[in-house]
Design a protein around this motif. Structure first.
Motif, PDB file in Angstrom:
ATOM      1  N   THR A   1      58.580 133.648   3.289  1.00 24.35           N
ATOM      2  CA  THR A   1      57.349 134.098   3.944  1.00 24.35           C
ATOM      3  C   THR A   1      57.168 135.601   3.780  1.00 24.35           C
ATOM      4  OG1 THR A   1      57.432 132.288   5.520  1.00 24.35           O
ATOM      5  CG2 THR A   1      56.149 134.226   6.172  1.00 24.35           C
ATOM      6  N   THR A   2      58.240 136.356   3.977  1.00 25.33           N
ATOM      7  CA  THR A   2      58.177 137.809   3.804  1.00 25.33           C
ATOM      8  C   THR A   2      57.860 138.168   2.353  1.00 25.33           C
ATOM      9  OG1 THR A   2      59.735 138.149   5.617  1.00 25.33           O
ATOM     10  CG2 THR A   2      59.490 139.960   4.041  1.00 25.33           C
TER      11      THR A   2
ATOM     12  N   THR B   1      59.400 142.692  -3.653  1.00 26.11           N
ATOM     13  CA  THR B   1      58.643 143.655  -2.854  1.00 26.11           C
ATOM     14  C   THR B   1      57.400 144.062  -3.638  1.00 26.11           C
ATOM     15  OG1 THR B   1      59.760 145.580  -3.795  1.00 26.11           O
ATOM     16  CG2 THR B   1      60.771 144.594  -1.821  1.00 26.11           C
TER      17      THR B   1
ATOM     18  N   PRO C   1      61.925 131.824   6.130  1.00 26.60           N
ATOM     19  CA  PRO C   1      61.417 133.128   6.552  1.00 26.60           C
ATOM     20  C   PRO C   1      61.521 134.201   5.465  1.00 26.60           C
ATOM     21  CG  PRO C   1      63.280 132.420   7.937  1.00 26.60           C
ATOM     22  CD  PRO C   1      63.015 131.332   6.961  1.00 26.60           C
ATOM     23  N   ILE C   2      62.551 134.136   4.638  1.00 27.37           N
ATOM     24  CA  ILE C   2      62.664 135.101   3.537  1.00 27.37           C
ATOM     25  C   ILE C   2      61.496 134.899   2.576  1.00 27.37           C
ATOM     26  CG2 ILE C   2      64.047 135.864   1.555  1.00 27.37           C
ATOM     27  CD1 ILE C   2      66.535 134.960   3.156  1.00 27.37           C
TER      28      ILE C   2
ATOM     29  N   HIS D   1      57.383 129.452  -3.807  1.00 28.92           N
ATOM     30  CA  HIS D   1      57.373 129.711  -2.365  1.00 28.92           C
ATOM     31  C   HIS D   1      57.844 128.492  -1.580  1.00 28.92           C
ATOM     32  CE1 HIS D   1      56.121 131.202   1.465  1.00 28.92           C
ATOM     33  NE2 HIS D   1      54.943 130.624   1.519  1.00 28.92           N
TER      34      HIS D   1
ATOM     35  N   TRP E   1      65.037 138.957  -1.254  1.00 30.47           N
ATOM     36  CA  TRP E   1      64.616 140.251  -0.692  1.00 30.47           C
ATOM     37  C   TRP E   1      64.194 141.251  -1.758  1.00 30.47           C
ATOM     38  CZ3 TRP E   1      63.334 139.765   4.042  1.00 30.47           C
ATOM     39  CH2 TRP E   1      64.041 138.948   4.902  1.00 30.47           C
TER      40      TRP E   1
ATOM     41  N   GLU F   1      54.231 137.536   1.560  1.00 27.88           N
ATOM     42  CA  GLU F   1      53.380 138.604   2.091  1.00 27.88           C
ATOM     43  C   GLU F   1      53.393 139.819   1.167  1.00 27.88           C
ATOM     44  OE1 GLU F   1      54.981 139.119   6.021  1.00 27.88           O
ATOM     45  OE2 GLU F   1      53.972 137.306   6.769  1.00 27.88           O
ATOM     46  N   GLU F   2      54.548 140.168   0.622  1.00 26.76           N
ATOM     47  CA  GLU F   2      54.642 141.279  -0.335  1.00 26.76           C
ATOM     48  C   GLU F   2      53.823 140.976  -1.596  1.00 26.76           C
ATOM     49  OE1 GLU F   2      56.574 144.360  -0.285  1.00 26.76           O
ATOM     50  OE2 GLU F   2      56.650 143.955   1.869  1.00 26.76           O
TER      51      GLU F   2
END
Length: 108
Positions: free
Chosen positions: A35-36, A98, A32-33, A27, A95, A39-40
């Motif tokens: 961070t997303t 997920t 920002p990628i 991490h 991305w 969260e997933e």
């Protein structure tokens, strides 16, 4: 849900050596990628009991680099690995991290 943060090569060695399935997430706290993706990752862990650890790539760069070298997988951030009995069974980055992708990999 408990997520260990790995700060040393010794902690990484212990985490990887444990038997069974475990998730390792690299991490970047300034991306920002990442961070997303984080969260997933946490959302998945909120519903599943899988041992998990996080490496903060900027703060603990030697540990992050050791993962790339040890498993011969190019460093990316964010990046997630499914380890089973010390071996990488699955990994992805950016991305593609997920909750659904992690669940599919763990169940597979």
């Amino acid at each position: 849900m408990s997520v260990d943060q790995l700060h040393s090569l010794e902690e990484l060695d212990r985490f990887v050596a444990e038997p069974g399935k475990r998730l390792l997430f690299k991490h970047s706290t300034i991306c920002p990628i990442s961070t997303t993706a984080h969260e997933e990752f946490l959302s998945f862990l909120g519903e599943q009991e899988v041992p998990a650890a996080v490496i903060l790539v900027r703060e603990d760069r030697p540990v992050s680099n050791a993962v790339a070298e040890r498993f011969e997988i190019k460093h990316e951030s964010p990046q997630i690995f499914l380890l089973e009995d010390g071996q990488v069974k699955w990994h992805t980055s950016h991305w593609k991290i997920t909750k659904a992708a992690i669940a599919e990999a763990v169940q597979g």
